[in-house]
Design a protein around this motif. Structure first.
Motif, short mmCIF file in Angstrom:
data_model
loop_
_atom_site.label_atom_id
_atom_site.label_comp_id
_atom_site.label_asym_id
_atom_site.label_seq_id
_atom_site.Cartn_x
_atom_site.Cartn_y
_atom_site.Cartn_z
N UNK A 166 7.84 23.72 -10.78
CA UNK A 166 7.12 23.74 -9.21
C UNK A 166 7.50 22.19 -9.27
N UNK A 167 6.84 21.47 -10.44
CA UNK A 167 6.77 20.03 -10.19
C UNK A 167 6.66 19.85 -11.19
N UNK A 168 7.16 17.88 -10.67
CA UNK A 168 6.98 17.35 -12.58
C UNK A 168 6.60 15.89 -11.19
N UNK A 169 6.64 14.81 -12.97
CA UNK A 169 6.08 13.95 -12.47
C UNK A 169 7.54 12.55 -11.53
N UNK A 170 7.41 11.99 -10.66
CA UNK A 170 8.01 10.73 -9.99
C UNK A 170 8.74 10.03 -10.53
N UNK A 212 -4.02 10.35 -7.27
CA UNK A 212 -2.70 10.56 -6.10
C UNK A 212 -1.74 11.60 -6.30
N UNK A 213 -2.67 12.66 -4.94
CA UNK A 213 -2.89 14.12 -5.39
C UNK A 213 -1.14 14.55 -4.65
N UNK A 223 2.12 6.27 -11.58
CA UNK A 223 2.08 4.97 -11.55
C UNK A 223 1.26 3.97 -11.21
N UNK A 224 1.18 4.22 -9.37
CA UNK A 224 0.04 4.17 -8.41
C UNK A 224 -1.35 3.33 -9.15
N UNK A 225 -1.82 4.54 -9.92
CA UNK A 225 -3.40 4.70 -10.40
C UNK A 225 -3.20 3.61 -11.44
N UNK A 226 -1.98 3.58 -12.37
CA UNK A 226 -1.44 2.72 -13.42
C UNK A 226 -2.24 1.99 -12.61
N UNK A 227 -1.44 0.87 -12.45
CA UNK A 227 -1.57 -0.48 -11.22
C UNK A 227 -2.89 -0.39 -10.55
N UNK A 228 -3.91 0.44 -9.45
CA UNK A 228 -4.80 -0.26 -9.54
C UNK A 228 -6.07 -0.10 -10.38
N UNK A 259 -8.62 14.57 -11.97
CA UNK A 259 -9.27 15.05 -10.42
C UNK A 259 -7.94 15.56 -10.47
N UNK A 260 -6.92 15.13 -10.14
CA UNK A 260 -5.80 15.03 -9.53
C UNK A 260 -4.66 16.46 -10.48
N UNK A 261 -4.79 16.12 -11.12
CA UNK A 261 -4.35 17.10 -12.44
C UNK A 261 -4.97 18.88 -11.98
N UNK A 262 -6.54 18.72 -11.81
CA UNK A 262 -7.00 19.70 -11.84
C UNK A 262 -6.53 20.30 -9.97
N UNK A 263 -6.68 19.67 -9.34
CA UNK A 263 -6.48 20.02 -8.15
C UNK A 263 -5.22 20.73 -7.65
#
Ligand code: KG4
Ligand code: ZN
Length: 346
Positions: A166-170, A212-213, A223-228, A259-263
């Motif tokens: 369905x999806x993977x990391x960008x 990052x939902x 990567x944005x979370x790491x930068x945060x 939270x992101x993964x579970x959501x």
């Protein structure tokens, strides 16, 4: 049916023997953590060399243990592979090219020497298969969330060898984000286990890092979370956080990841009317992730499954398990057809 498998896609060298896809007769793993720790990431050339150093010994040991012989030097392993093993499986990708090639050549040589079929296995399929060792009654279909140092993928598993990604990391894989945040905090490598441990000492997680939902897609971005986290540290004018502050950052960061993964996984279960979720890969050991998943699963009437920590990280038993189903699906090959594909997809 007994399969001897080899895993060498990244920084763990492993060999295992598994019976009928579910019973682990041996599973020996040599970690390269100490080789790569000072670089805070896997150095491909060093990984290949370390695989080469360990692979023969591990194959001997896995065969010796599976045959009941404790000493890999006893010599019985040759007889054991020749007579008791039905097929040789190996990880053909995705992974580091040099590392994959070491596993391929070892597996190919065994297949040639002992005249066994060879079964190329996708590493991600291996992680998915790891869920069945301790949950043999898990039924298809289920949602698999693969979270590791190199991958973050959300997959619908409809049957053995039947997957829809369905999806993977960008950008960063989820485990990679743990490793990079650990580096920012001057912690050790790999970062996931150490962040998990330190977060356990935090009273609570008080920092609201972004989630990052990316609700419009099944993809992920870390990567944005790491930068945060980097900006948060900068906002303290460069002063080194004390141990309480580090614990808070670790707990807050892993809460944001969880939270992101579970959501996403829970949303996918709802959207595709599937009530089972398997969380696999190195990051599936994370205690916050497990806690968040269990809570949300209970609220949403879902069942969630995790391998035990030793089966979350890379190991050859999971490759043997996936290899069993691949072999049964007629996907065994002759030794001279072996390939590797560092970008292999499910
Ligand atoms: O599955 P794995 O062994 O290798 C890959 O296929 O990449 O996963 C390794 C990753 C590393 O990034 C490591 O930091 C992470 O799994 N990891 C964890 C934990 N244990 C390992 N991340 C978060 N919490 C943990 N407890
Ligand atoms: Zn892996």
């Amino acid at each position: 049916m007994k399969i001897l498998a080899i895993e060498s896609s990244c920084d763990e060298t492993s060999a295992a023997v598994v019976e009928n896809g579910g019973k682990i007769l041996s599973n020996v793993v040599a970690s390269q953590e100490s080789v790569h720790a000072r670089y805070f990431g896997v150095v491909p050339e060093l990984a290949s060399r370390a695989h080469l150093e360990k692979i023969n010994y591990l194959v001997e040991k896995s065969a010796a243990v599976a045959s009941g012989e404790k000493r890999p030097d006893a010599g019985n392993w040759k007889k054991y592979i020749g007579t008791d093993i039905n097929a040789i499986a190996y990880t053909y990708g995705p992974g580091l090219m040099g590392s994959l090639l070491i596993g391929q050549i070892a597996a190919q040589t065994l297949a040639y020497l002992f005249d066994k079929p060879l079964v190329p296995v996708n590493h991600l399929e291996g992680h998915i298969s790891s869920i069945f060792f301790e949950n043999p009654s898990l039924k298809y279909p289920f949602i698999a969330l693969i979270v590791s140092g190199g991958h973050t993928e959300l997959v619908i598993c409809r049957k053995p060898c039947g997957y829809k990604v369905l999806g993977y990391t960008r950008d960063d894989a989820c485990g990679e984000a743990f490793d990079k945040v650990a580096k920012l905090l001057d912690l050790s490598y790999p970062g996931g286990p150490v962040i998990d441990k330190i977060a356990g000492k935090a009273g609570s997680a008080t920092i609201k890092f972004p989630r990052p939902y990316m609700k419009e897609t099944w993809d992920f971005s870390f990567s944005g979370l790491k930068t945060a986290v980097a900006y948060y540290l900068k906002s303290k004018n460069g002063s080194k956080p004390d141990s309480g502050a580090v614990a808070d950052i670790c707990a807050s960061f892993q809460d944001a990841v969880a939270d992101t993964l579970v959501a996403k996984a829970v949303a996918a279960a709802g959207k595709f009317s599937i009530d089972r979720i398997a969380v696999v890969g190195g990051v599936a050991s994370n205690s916050a992730l497990r806690k968040h998943f269990r809570k949300e699963a209970a609220l949403n009437n879902l069942k969630v499954y995790f391998p035990s920590p030793g089966l979350c990280t890379d190991n050859a038993a999971m490759i043997a398990a996936a290899g069993y189903w691949r072999y049964k699906a007629g996907r065994g090959i002759s030794f001279d057809k072996a390939v590797v594909d560092s970008n292999a997809e499910l």
